[in-house]
Design a protein around this motif. Structure first.
Motif, PDB file in Angstrom:
ATOM      1  N   PRO A 228       0.808  -1.223   0.000  1.00  0.00           N
ATOM      2  CA  PRO A 228       0.000   0.000   0.000  1.00  0.00           C
ATOM      3  C   PRO A 228       0.839   1.270   0.000  1.00  0.00           C
ATOM      4  O   PRO A 228       0.334   2.342  -0.340  1.00  0.00           O
ATOM      5  CB  PRO A 228      -0.816  -0.120   1.299  1.00  0.00           C
ATOM      6  CG  PRO A 228      -0.828  -1.582   1.628  1.00  0.00           C
ATOM      7  CD  PRO A 228       0.487  -2.097   1.151  1.00  0.00           C
ATOM      8  N   VAL A 229       2.115   1.178   0.379  1.00  0.00           N
ATOM      9  CA  VAL A 229       2.968   2.367   0.447  1.00  0.00           C
ATOM     10  C   VAL A 229       3.041   3.071  -0.900  1.00  0.00           C
ATOM     11  O   VAL A 229       3.051   4.310  -0.969  1.00  0.00           O
ATOM     12  CB  VAL A 229       4.383   1.980   0.936  1.00  0.00           C
ATOM     13  CG1 VAL A 229       5.328   3.173   0.864  1.00  0.00           C
ATOM     14  CG2 VAL A 229       4.333   1.435   2.357  1.00  0.00           C
TER      15      VAL A 229
ATOM     16  N   GLU B 246      -2.678   7.156  21.084  1.00  0.00           N
ATOM     17  CA  GLU B 246      -2.684   5.735  20.770  1.00  0.00           C
ATOM     18  C   GLU B 246      -2.235   5.503  19.332  1.00  0.00           C
ATOM     19  O   GLU B 246      -2.480   6.338  18.451  1.00  0.00           O
ATOM     20  CB  GLU B 246      -4.094   5.186  20.972  1.00  0.00           C
ATOM     21  CG  GLU B 246      -4.223   3.678  20.952  1.00  0.00           C
ATOM     22  CD  GLU B 246      -5.644   3.246  21.289  1.00  0.00           C
ATOM     23  OE1 GLU B 246      -5.854   2.658  22.364  1.00  0.00           O
ATOM     24  OE2 GLU B 246      -6.545   3.501  20.456  1.00  0.00           O
ATOM     25  N   PHE B 247      -1.573   4.385  19.109  1.00  0.00           N
ATOM     26  CA  PHE B 247      -1.195   3.959  17.758  1.00  0.00           C
ATOM     27  C   PHE B 247      -1.777   2.577  17.523  1.00  0.00           C
ATOM     28  O   PHE B 247      -1.614   1.678  18.356  1.00  0.00           O
ATOM     29  CB  PHE B 247       0.321   3.917  17.616  1.00  0.00           C
ATOM     30  CG  PHE B 247       0.796   3.595  16.222  1.00  0.00           C
ATOM     31  CD1 PHE B 247       0.989   4.598  15.295  1.00  0.00           C
ATOM     32  CD2 PHE B 247       1.044   2.277  15.846  1.00  0.00           C
ATOM     33  CE1 PHE B 247       1.420   4.299  14.006  1.00  0.00           C
ATOM     34  CE2 PHE B 247       1.475   1.972  14.560  1.00  0.00           C
ATOM     35  CZ  PHE B 247       1.666   2.988  13.641  1.00  0.00           C
ATOM     36  N   VAL B 248      -2.448   2.390  16.378  1.00  0.00           N
ATOM     37  CA  VAL B 248      -3.114   1.121  16.084  1.00  0.00           C
ATOM     38  C   VAL B 248      -2.790   0.699  14.650  1.00  0.00           C
ATOM     39  O   VAL B 248      -2.895   1.498  13.715  1.00  0.00           O
ATOM     40  CB  VAL B 248      -4.643   1.224  16.254  1.00  0.00           C
ATOM     41  CG1 VAL B 248      -5.315  -0.109  15.915  1.00  0.00           C
ATOM     42  CG2 VAL B 248      -5.003   1.644  17.668  1.00  0.00           C
ATOM     43  N   VAL B 249      -2.400  -0.557  14.489  1.00  0.00           N
ATOM     44  CA  VAL B 249      -2.185  -1.147  13.169  1.00  0.00           C
ATOM     45  C   VAL B 249      -3.459  -1.889  12.801  1.00  0.00           C
ATOM     46  O   VAL B 249      -3.762  -2.946  13.361  1.00  0.00           O
ATOM     47  CB  VAL B 249      -0.971  -2.099  13.173  1.00  0.00           C
ATOM     48  CG1 VAL B 249      -0.674  -2.585  11.756  1.00  0.00           C
ATOM     49  CG2 VAL B 249       0.243  -1.412  13.767  1.00  0.00           C
ATOM     50  N   GLU B 250      -4.202  -1.336  11.855  1.00  0.00           N
ATOM     51  CA  GLU B 250      -5.568  -1.809  11.608  1.00  0.00           C
ATOM     52  C   GLU B 250      -5.648  -3.263  11.179  1.00  0.00           C
ATOM     53  O   GLU B 250      -6.602  -3.967  11.547  1.00  0.00           O
ATOM     54  CB  GLU B 250      -6.242  -0.956  10.516  1.00  0.00           C
ATOM     55  CG  GLU B 250      -6.253   0.528  10.778  1.00  0.00           C
ATOM     56  CD  GLU B 250      -5.071   1.243  10.121  1.00  0.00           C
ATOM     57  OE1 GLU B 250      -5.324   2.097   9.257  1.00  0.00           O
ATOM     58  OE2 GLU B 250      -3.924   0.897  10.453  1.00  0.00           O
TER      59      GLU B 250
ATOM     60  N   GLU C 137      -3.333   7.576  16.129  1.00  0.00           N
ATOM     61  CA  GLU C 137      -2.689   7.516  14.820  1.00  0.00           C
ATOM     62  C   GLU C 137      -2.897   6.110  14.283  1.00  0.00           C
ATOM     63  O   GLU C 137      -2.527   5.127  14.933  1.00  0.00           O
ATOM     64  CB  GLU C 137      -1.195   7.811  14.950  1.00  0.00           C
ATOM     65  CG  GLU C 137      -0.437   7.717  13.646  1.00  0.00           C
ATOM     66  CD  GLU C 137      -0.192   9.054  12.986  1.00  0.00           C
ATOM     67  OE1 GLU C 137       0.277   9.077  11.844  1.00  0.00           O
ATOM     68  OE2 GLU C 137      -0.488  10.088  13.621  1.00  0.00           O
ATOM     69  N   LEU C 138      -3.518   6.022  13.107  1.00  0.00           N
ATOM     70  CA  LEU C 138      -3.679   4.729  12.451  1.00  0.00           C
ATOM     71  C   LEU C 138      -2.495   4.492  11.521  1.00  0.00           C
ATOM     72  O   LEU C 138      -1.959   5.434  10.923  1.00  0.00           O
ATOM     73  CB  LEU C 138      -4.988   4.690  11.658  1.00  0.00           C
ATOM     74  CG  LEU C 138      -6.273   4.766  12.486  1.00  0.00           C
ATOM     75  CD1 LEU C 138      -7.482   4.795  11.566  1.00  0.00           C
ATOM     76  CD2 LEU C 138      -6.378   3.598  13.456  1.00  0.00           C
ATOM     77  N   ALA C 139      -2.087   3.254  11.407  1.00  0.00           N
ATOM     78  CA  ALA C 139      -0.914   2.935  10.610  1.00  0.00           C
ATOM     79  C   ALA C 139      -1.142   3.167   9.123  1.00  0.00           C
ATOM     80  O   ALA C 139      -0.234   3.613   8.415  1.00  0.00           O
ATOM     81  CB  ALA C 139      -0.513   1.479  10.859  1.00  0.00           C
TER      82      ALA C 139
ATOM     83  N   GLY D 100      -4.844   3.311   2.563  1.00  0.00           N
ATOM     84  CA  GLY D 100      -5.837   2.584   3.350  1.00  0.00           C
ATOM     85  C   GLY D 100      -6.749   1.753   2.481  1.00  0.00           C
ATOM     86  O   GLY D 100      -7.080   0.609   2.815  1.00  0.00           O
ATOM     87  N   ARG D 101      -7.146   2.325   1.354  1.00  0.00           N
ATOM     88  CA  ARG D 101      -7.988   1.561   0.429  1.00  0.00           C
ATOM     89  C   ARG D 101      -7.205   0.385  -0.158  1.00  0.00           C
ATOM     90  O   ARG D 101      -7.740  -0.721  -0.294  1.00  0.00           O
ATOM     91  CB  ARG D 101      -8.505   2.480  -0.682  1.00  0.00           C
ATOM     92  CG  ARG D 101      -9.575   3.471  -0.232  1.00  0.00           C
ATOM     93  CD  ARG D 101     -10.291   4.074  -1.425  1.00  0.00           C
ATOM     94  NE  ARG D 101      -9.409   4.976  -2.168  1.00  0.00           N
ATOM     95  CZ  ARG D 101      -9.377   6.287  -2.003  1.00  0.00           C
ATOM     96  NH1 ARG D 101     -10.172   6.864  -1.107  1.00  0.00           N
ATOM     97  NH2 ARG D 101      -8.567   7.033  -2.721  1.00  0.00           N
TER      98      ARG D 101
END
Length: 428
Positions: free
Chosen positions: A48-49, A337-341, A357-359, A369-370
Motif C-alpha cells: 500500500p505504500v 494511541e497507535f493502532v495497526v488496523e 494515529e492509524l498505521a 488505506g484503500r
C-alpha cells in the motif's frame, strides 16, 4: 526561515521484503507533509505504500543479503537520479547496519548522523547486545551462546524452559527458510534442532531467559540522538497488544510517560555515544527492573505515536538536525494511541479519548488505506489456503469470513487468526 529545508530530499531505505511495513508509510507521510521530497528504496510492488500521494519516487532495492558493495551501488544510482544530497533514513536493521559501515563512502551523496562510538551493527546484533548491556550495567535477560546443538539443549535446560531463542543477526536470515528471528522454545529437543540450522541461518543462535509478559510489562522507547547526544522526537510507550502475541510487533500502543524507562534510554545513548534514530524494547521483570530486550538503530514501525504538539517525530528530527535547522519543542501528548488496523481492527474502530494515529488510514492520504483492504484480504486468503491444503477445494466458513472482513479476525483467539502471520516474530 521556514522550519524545514525542503530543498533537501529524503531517501528511505528498506531491504526487507515485508510489503506491509507500515513504518515506511509513516515516514513517507511525516516528511511529505512537511514539504520534503520523499524517495523510497524498497520492494513496494505489492505494498500500500506505493499508493501514497506523498511519495515522489520509488526505486528498486538491493536484494536481501546483499553485500555492502551492492548496497552502495544501489544507493549511488538513486543519488544520481535524485541529483542532490539527501537525508538517508534506513527503515530496517539491514539498511541501518549497511549505512553505518558505509558512512564514509556515502557521505558525499547523503546526509547522515555523525558516527557513533558504537556501530549500529553491534547494538543490532542480539548476541553483542548482551555484552553491551553488561558494560553499561543495564539489565538484560540472562543470555547464553551455545557452540553446538548439544550445548543448546543443555543451555535451554539450565536457563529453565521455556526459553527465548534468537538469531543474532536476523537480517541475514534467508527468505523462504521459515526461520524466525525470535522463537519461544518449549523443549531441549527444539533447542537442539534449531541450533542445527545455524549454517542455514548465517548467524549464531542465542538462548535467553524468558521474562513472562503481562499487563504494563512491555515498553518501548523511541528517540533521535542529535550531534550533541540530546534525545528528541520520541518518548516512552506501553505495548498494549502485539502480533504475534507476546513476541511480535506493536499492534496497539500508547504514549505513556515513564521516567525510569526514559532515564535508562538516555543512559544507554550516553554510554554508547550513539547518534541517530533508536527504537528500544524493554520488559519489566519480576524483580522490578526494566530489561533491555532489543536495540534497533532505526525508526520503530510505530514511531508516529510520538508526534508531539509541534508535529515533531524521530524522522523529522533527523531531517531538521542534519539540515542544521532548530528542533521545535512541542507539547507531549500522553495517552495518544497507535493502532495497526490489519492486526487490531476492532481496536481501530473504538473511540480514543486522547487521539489516535492509524498505521494505514489517513484523511489526507486515503489511497494506502484503500489499497490495504484489498491487498491484506488477498494476503490472508493466500496464507490460509497455503496452510490448509484441503481448503483449496472447499474453503471453510472461517476462510470466507476472513476474506470478507479484510483479515479482521486477527484480533481474536480463533485458530485462523493465530495462523495468519506467525512467522513475523520480533522481540519477545
Amino acid at each position: 526561515m521556514p522550519l524545514f529545508d525542503v530543498r533537501v530530499p529524503a531517501v528511505l531505505l528498506r531491504i526487507d521484503r515485508n510489503p506491509f511495513h507500515h513504518g515506511t508509510l509513516g515516514a513517507v507521510r511525516s516528511l511529505g507533509r512537511a514539504g520534503v521530497e520523499v524517495h523510497v528504496v524498497a520492494d513496494c510492488a505489492h505494498s500500500p505504500v506505493r499508493a501514497s500521494r506523498f511519495l515522489r519516487g520509488l526505486h528498486a532495492p538491493p536484494p536481501p543479503g546483499a553485500s555492502d558493495a551492492v548496497i552502495a551501488a544501489v544507493l549511488g544510482t538513486v543519488a544520481a537520479r535524485v541529483a542532490r544530497p539527501a537525508v538517508l533514513v534506513p527503515m530496517d536493521d539491514a539498511g541501518a547496519v549497511a549505512a553505518g559501515r558505509l558512512h564514509g563512502e556515502l557521505g558525499s551523496a547523503y546526509l547522515l548522523p555523525g558516527p557513533s562510538r558504537t556501530a549500529p551493527e553491534h547494538v543490532a546484533d542480539k548476541a553483542e547486545l548482551a555484552s553491551v548491556c553488561a558494560a553499561l550495567d543495564v539489565p538484560h535477560p540472562r543470555t547464553l551462546l551455545p557452540d553446538s546443538p548439544a550445548e543448546a539443549a543443555a543451555a535451554a535446560w539450565r536457563l529453565g524452559l521455556p526459553v527465548v531463542a534468537k538469531w543474532s543477526r536476523p537480517w541475514l536470515l534467508p527468505p523462504g527458510s521459515g526461520l524466525r528471528s525470535t522463537v519461544l522454545v518449549q523443549s531441549t529437543r527444539q533447542a537442539r534442532e534449531l541450533h542445527a540450522r545455524g549454517a542455514e541461518a548465517g548467524c549464531a543462535l542465542l538462548l535467553q531467559e524468558f521474562l513472562p509478559p503481562g499487563e504494563n510489562r512491555d515498553w518501548f522507547f523511541h528517540g533521535y540522538a542529535d550531534r550533541t547526544g540530546s534525545v528528541h522526537g520520541g518518548g516512552s510507550g506501553r505495548k498494549l497488544r502485539s502480533w504475534p502475541r507476546a513476541a511480535g510487533l506493536t499492534s496497539v500502543g500508547t504514549w505513556t510517560p515513564n521516567p525510569r524507562v526514559r532515564a535508562l534510554a538516555e543512559h544507554i545513548v550516553t554510554g554508547l555515544g550513539y547518534r541517530g534514530i533508536l527504537d528500544l524494547d524493554f520488559r519489566l521483570g519480576d524483580t522490578g527492573h526494566y530489561h533491555l530486550l532489543d536495540f534497533n538503530p532505526r525508526p520503530g514501525a510505530q514511531f508516529r505515536l510520538f508526534a508531539d504538539g509541534a508535529g515533531l517525530d524521530v524522522v523529522r528530527a533527523l531531517h531538521l538536525d542534519l539540515t542544521h535547522r532548530p528542533l521545535p519543542q512541542g507539547r507531549p501528548r500522553p495517552g495518544r494511541e497507535f493502532v495497526v488496523e490489519n492486526y487490531a481492527p476492532l481496536t481501530a474502530l473504538r473511540p480514543a479519548s486522547a487521539g489516535r494515529e492509524l498505521a494505514w488510514h489517513a484523511a489526507d492520504d486515503r489511497s494506502p488505506g484503500r489499497a490495504l483492504r484489498s491487498m491484506w484480504s488477498r494476503h490472508v486468503a493466500g496464507r490460509l489456503l497455503d496452510r490448509l491444503p484441503a481448503a483449496r477445494q472447499e474453503p471453510p466458513a472461517e476462510v470466507h469470513r476472513v476474506v470478507r472482513q479484510g483479515g479482521a479476525p486477527v484480533e481474536t483467539d480463533s485458530g485462523a487468526g493465530r495462523r495468519i502471520d506467525d512467522e513475523k516474530a520480533g522481540s519477545h
